[in-house]
Enzyme design. Structure first.
Site, PDB file in Angstrom:
ATOM      1  N   SER A 154       0.835  -1.195   0.000  1.00 38.04           N
ATOM      2  CA  SER A 154       0.000   0.000   0.000  1.00 38.04           C
ATOM      3  C   SER A 154       0.868   1.243   0.000  1.00 38.04           C
ATOM      4  O   SER A 154       2.020   1.229   0.466  1.00 38.04           O
ATOM      5  CB  SER A 154      -0.901   0.020   1.237  1.00 38.04           C
ATOM      6  OG  SER A 154      -1.548   1.270   1.388  1.00 38.04           O
ATOM      7  N   TYR A 167      -3.508  -0.941   9.663  1.00 36.07           N
ATOM      8  CA  TYR A 167      -3.315  -1.153   8.228  1.00 36.07           C
ATOM      9  C   TYR A 167      -1.910  -0.711   7.812  1.00 36.07           C
ATOM     10  O   TYR A 167      -1.222  -1.399   7.062  1.00 36.07           O
ATOM     11  CB  TYR A 167      -4.383  -0.373   7.483  1.00 36.07           C
ATOM     12  CG  TYR A 167      -4.433  -0.622   5.995  1.00 36.07           C
ATOM     13  CD1 TYR A 167      -5.055  -1.752   5.480  1.00 36.07           C
ATOM     14  CD2 TYR A 167      -3.889   0.301   5.098  1.00 36.07           C
ATOM     15  CE1 TYR A 167      -5.129  -1.973   4.110  1.00 36.07           C
ATOM     16  CE2 TYR A 167      -3.959   0.091   3.736  1.00 36.07           C
ATOM     17  CZ  TYR A 167      -4.577  -1.049   3.241  1.00 36.07           C
ATOM     18  OH  TYR A 167      -4.635  -1.265   1.887  1.00 36.07           O
TER      19      TYR A 167
END
Length: 273
Positions: A154, A167
């Site tokens: 990410s 996350y």
């Protein structure tokens, strides 16, 4: 083999975890179009079968396997199903993951009031949900001496976003795991076994549309800040991940391993000036 043939996945068996997820539809479509056979792993049989039908609409052979990426035994059973069907695995896409609502810290919430247990769950889902399938399914690729594994990192692993602690931590872990596995698999097995990652920027999907856009179609404040930091001055479309995915799975990327490829409209490259 000419250059176009090197991008083909014709005849290869590709497994995609999280194939029922937000980006899974684009991944399934792209892999099917590239000529591969697909095993779509997810927790919902209904959604997995929908993705099988999607793959078949592009002329691909596909199966659905209901399994949990967080459970080693579940992954072993999935591997057995795949091997009974096709006898091998040529590629693995670790697309399972996502954030957990309780792990998101609200803008008006005290930083230390976040739910620690949910933050840990977000880390486990994204990081362990990549490690476990890789160690179970990736063993087939390693021992056959060729194949590719693609993890989903990410933008948050390089440019931490506020509010999504678990996350962010997990995606940092995936970057490290990608490099470690790339080195170990090449050194121990073959120079034809590769592990890479894709780091998506922020993509507009049906699932997050209400979070990123207002009723009139304009961006929310958070989405506008993301767009302002992106040289392309827009959010991404899931289809824009397809080319990078196929490239990393294909023989065209035969000398690329341990890398994280950003697909983010230039966000990570820009200073903002």
């Amino acid at each position: 083999m000419n250059v176009l043939e090197r991008f083909s996945l014709k005849g290869k068996v590709i497994v995609i975890t999280g194939g029922t997820g937000v980006l899974g539809g684009s991944f399934v479509k792209a892999i099917a179009e590239a000529g591969a056979k697909l095993c779509i792993i997810g927790r919902s049989e209904e959604k997995a079968l929908e993705r099988v039908r999607l793959a078949e609409s592009y002329g691909a052979e596909a199966i659905a396997v209901v399994a949990d990426v967080m459970d080693e035994q579940s992954m072993i059973l999935a591997k057995d199903v795949i091997l009974r069907k096709w006898g091998t695995i040529d590629g693995l896409v670790n697309a399972a993951g996502g954030n957990i609502p309780g792990a998101t810290i609200g803008p008006d919430q005290d930083l230390f009031d976040n739910k620690i247990s949910d933050t840990i769950k977000a880390i486990e889902l994204n990081l362990y949900g990549t490690i476990i399938p890789t160690l179970v399914l990736g063993e087939v690729i390693a021992k056959r001496g060729s194949g590719a594994i693609v993890n989903i990192s990410s933008l948050t692993a390089k440019r931490p976003f506020t509010r999504v602690l678990g996350y962010t931590v997990a995606k940092h872990g995936i970057d490290g795991f990608t490099k470690w596995m790339a080195a170990e698999l090449a050194l121990r097995y073959s120079d034809k076994v590769r592990v890479n990652a894709i780091a998506p920027g922020v993509f507009l999907t049906e699932q997050n549309r209400s979070l990123l856009t207002k009723e009139d179609g304009s961006y929310t404040d958070r989405a506008q800040r993301i767009v302002n930091g992106t040289p392309f001055s827009r959010l991404g479309d899931p289809s824009e991940l397809e080319g990078t995915l196929i490239y990393l799975l294909s023989d065209a990327a035969s000398f690329i391993s341990g890398e994280t490829v950003f697909v983010d409209g230039g966000f990570n490259a820009w200073t903002g000036v």
